[in-house]
Design an enzyme around this catalytic site. Structure first.
Site, PDB file in Angstrom:
ATOM      1  N   TRP A 243     108.499  51.979  46.476  1.00 29.33           N
ATOM      2  CA  TRP A 243     108.224  53.176  47.295  1.00 29.33           C
ATOM      3  C   TRP A 243     108.333  54.467  46.478  1.00 29.33           C
ATOM      4  O   TRP A 243     108.114  55.547  47.006  1.00 29.33           O
ATOM      5  CB  TRP A 243     109.167  53.210  48.507  1.00 29.33           C
ATOM      6  CG  TRP A 243     108.894  52.108  49.502  1.00 29.33           C
ATOM      7  CD1 TRP A 243     107.739  51.369  49.599  1.00 29.33           C
ATOM      8  CD2 TRP A 243     109.774  51.604  50.522  1.00 29.33           C
ATOM      9  NE1 TRP A 243     107.852  50.460  50.622  1.00 29.33           N
ATOM     10  CE2 TRP A 243     109.079  50.578  51.209  1.00 29.33           C
ATOM     11  CE3 TRP A 243     111.067  51.925  50.943  1.00 29.33           C
ATOM     12  CZ2 TRP A 243     109.648  49.873  52.276  1.00 29.33           C
ATOM     13  CZ3 TRP A 243     111.633  51.232  51.991  1.00 29.33           C
ATOM     14  CH2 TRP A 243     110.932  50.219  52.652  1.00 29.33           C
ATOM     15  N   LYS A 244     108.746  54.354  45.242  1.00 32.73           N
ATOM     16  CA  LYS A 244     108.884  55.530  44.365  1.00 32.73           C
ATOM     17  C   LYS A 244     109.670  56.636  45.083  1.00 32.73           C
ATOM     18  O   LYS A 244     110.606  56.331  45.812  1.00 32.73           O
ATOM     19  CB  LYS A 244     107.499  55.989  43.898  1.00 32.73           C
ATOM     20  CG  LYS A 244     106.713  54.848  43.255  1.00 32.73           C
ATOM     21  CD  LYS A 244     105.518  55.298  42.469  1.00 32.73           C
ATOM     22  CE  LYS A 244     104.836  54.076  41.868  1.00 32.73           C
ATOM     23  NZ  LYS A 244     103.800  54.421  40.926  1.00 32.73           N
TER      24      LYS A 244
ATOM     25  N   HIS B 160     110.308  51.244  34.356  1.00 27.11           N
ATOM     26  CA  HIS B 160     109.035  51.606  34.996  1.00 27.11           C
ATOM     27  C   HIS B 160     108.372  52.733  34.198  1.00 27.11           C
ATOM     28  O   HIS B 160     109.054  53.628  33.695  1.00 27.11           O
ATOM     29  CB  HIS B 160     109.263  52.046  36.451  1.00 27.11           C
ATOM     30  CG  HIS B 160     107.979  52.192  37.198  1.00 27.11           C
ATOM     31  ND1 HIS B 160     107.177  53.306  37.056  1.00 27.11           N
ATOM     32  CD2 HIS B 160     107.332  51.353  38.037  1.00 27.11           C
ATOM     33  CE1 HIS B 160     106.087  53.131  37.798  1.00 27.11           C
ATOM     34  NE2 HIS B 160     106.159  51.965  38.398  1.00 27.11           N
TER      35      HIS B 160
ATOM     36  N   GLU C 128     102.174  46.365  33.996  1.00 29.08           N
ATOM     37  CA  GLU C 128     101.571  47.489  34.704  1.00 29.08           C
ATOM     38  C   GLU C 128     100.838  48.397  33.720  1.00 29.08           C
ATOM     39  O   GLU C 128     101.466  49.278  33.104  1.00 29.08           O
ATOM     40  CB  GLU C 128     102.655  48.304  35.425  1.00 29.08           C
ATOM     41  CG  GLU C 128     103.416  47.536  36.464  1.00 29.08           C
ATOM     42  CD  GLU C 128     104.036  48.461  37.503  1.00 29.08           C
ATOM     43  OE1 GLU C 128     103.665  48.361  38.673  1.00 29.08           O
ATOM     44  OE2 GLU C 128     104.847  49.310  37.113  1.00 29.08           O
TER      45      GLU C 128
ATOM     46  N   GLY D 278      98.410  54.043  40.311  1.00 32.19           N
ATOM     47  CA  GLY D 278      98.130  55.192  41.178  1.00 32.19           C
ATOM     48  C   GLY D 278      96.739  55.775  40.997  1.00 32.19           C
ATOM     49  O   GLY D 278      96.464  56.872  41.501  1.00 32.19           O
TER      50      GLY D 278
ATOM     51  N   SER E 164      97.529  49.739  41.184  1.00 28.58           N
ATOM     52  CA  SER E 164      96.480  49.815  42.211  1.00 28.58           C
ATOM     53  C   SER E 164      96.182  48.473  42.867  1.00 28.58           C
ATOM     54  O   SER E 164      95.045  48.219  43.250  1.00 28.58           O
ATOM     55  CB  SER E 164      95.196  50.446  41.642  1.00 28.58           C
ATOM     56  OG  SER E 164      95.465  51.769  41.201  1.00 28.58           O
TER      57      SER E 164
ATOM     58  N   GLY F  44     101.413  52.511  45.797  1.00 30.51           N
ATOM     59  CA  GLY F  44     100.719  53.216  46.880  1.00 30.51           C
ATOM     60  C   GLY F  44     100.460  52.359  48.112  1.00 30.51           C
ATOM     61  O   GLY F  44     100.737  52.773  49.245  1.00 30.51           O
TER      62      GLY F  44
HETATM   63  P1  PGA Z   1     100.377  51.689  42.368  1.00 26.41           P
HETATM   64  O1  PGA Z   1     101.818  51.732  41.643  1.00 26.41           O
HETATM   65  O2  PGA Z   1     100.310  50.399  43.131  1.00 26.41           O
HETATM   66  O3  PGA Z   1     100.364  52.885  43.255  1.00 26.41           O
HETATM   67  O4  PGA Z   1      99.340  51.759  41.294  1.00 26.41           O
HETATM   68  C1  PGA Z   1     102.368  50.585  41.060  1.00 26.41           C
HETATM   69  C2  PGA Z   1     103.663  50.939  40.386  1.00 26.41           C
HETATM   70  O5  PGA Z   1     103.750  52.004  39.781  1.00 26.41           O
HETATM   71  O6  PGA Z   1     104.626  50.169  40.428  1.00 26.41           O
END
Ligand code: PGA
Length: 252
Positions: free
Chosen positions: A19-20, A96, A168, A174, A210, A232
């Site tokens: 959820w950042k 991360h 990632e 994002g 994403s 997201g």
């Molecule tokens: P995202 O982020 O799905 O919005 O690209 C993934 C993450 O940063 O863990």
């Protein structure tokens, strides 16, 4: 099954919601919440620190987005691995790319986090991935190898083994521009080949960048993609529910 212990035979699919710096999404604690554990898929949520206790109290498998390796000390604004474990967290993200970028976390510091996580019985997800510039220069393998190797080197002096990695690619995070299933599979297979042979088949390698309800199926169908770290799309509970449903079909 707890996400904290990798099953060496089946590598059950793990879907992690990152959820950042956002509050828990609508419906997060409903009885039918898609963020709850469900049959055949391991689910874990990573909320900002101030929401950890509520998520744990609501019965969600919960992890911290980071943790300082030292148990306590003069590190203003930080929270230690030990503290998050004491509060009831089961998991933690290490390295991360948001933190590599914003907090300038180094490979060595991240390796220390992973070891501290294991010492505190947390399920660590090590995040690695190249930037767009690095991929354009054809350096993606070199970069993830460096990021992974510093952790493997430190783990060598311990009895611990990596349980989970999230690949990632930074250019996919994002941006709405996910890696193609072929690009992701190639990198996942490469990452697996770098692990000690005894742990290659036990370590779950998640894809992040994403991932959404529309692309989850083709990504999760790849043999070396064992789940997703979802940013997201994890903030929209109905979208997340669809990803979990796809993962349930592809569970091993
Ligand atoms: P995202 O982020 O799905 O919005 O690209 C993934 C993450 O940063 O863990």
């Amino acid at each position: 099954m707890s996400p904290c212990y990798t099953d060496p035979v089946t590598r059950p699919t793990l879907i992690a919601a990152n959820w950042k710096m956002n509050p828990p999404p609508e419906g997060w604690n409903a009885i039918e919440s898609p963020y709850r554990q469900t049959d055949g898929v391991d689910i874990v949520v990573f909320p900002p620190f101030v929401y950890l206790k509520s998520c744990i109290a609501a019965g969600l498998r919960t992890g911290a987005q980071c943790g300082h390796p030292e148990p306590a000390g003069a590190h203003t604004g930080c929270i230690s691995m030990a503290m998050t474990a004491q509060e009831g967290c089961e998991a933690v993200l290490c390295g991360h790319s948001d933190r590599r970028r914003d907090q300038k976390e180094t490979d060595n510091f991240i390796a220390e986090q992973v070891v501290a996580a294991f010492e505190n019985k947390l399920f660590a997800i090590l995040c690695i991935g190249e930037t767009e510039k690095e991929r354009e220069a054809g350096r993606e393998r070199e970069v993830v190898e460096r990021q992974l190797q510093s952790v493997l080197d430190l783990l060598q002096s311990t009895t611990y083994n990596l349980q989970a990695i999230a690949y990632e690619p930074v250019w996919a995070i994002g941006t709405g521009r996910n890696a193609t299933p072929e690009q992701a599979q190639e990198m996942h297979a490469f990452i697996r080949s770098l692990l000690p042979e005894t742990h290659q088949s036990a370590t779950r390698i998640l894809y992040g960048g994403s991932m959404n309800a529309a692309n989850a199926e083709e990504l999760l169908r790849q043999p070396d993609i064992d789940g997703g770290l979802v940013g997201g799309a994890s903030l929209k509970s109905e979208e997340f529910r669809k990803i979990v449903a796809v993962a349930a079909v592809h569970h091993r």
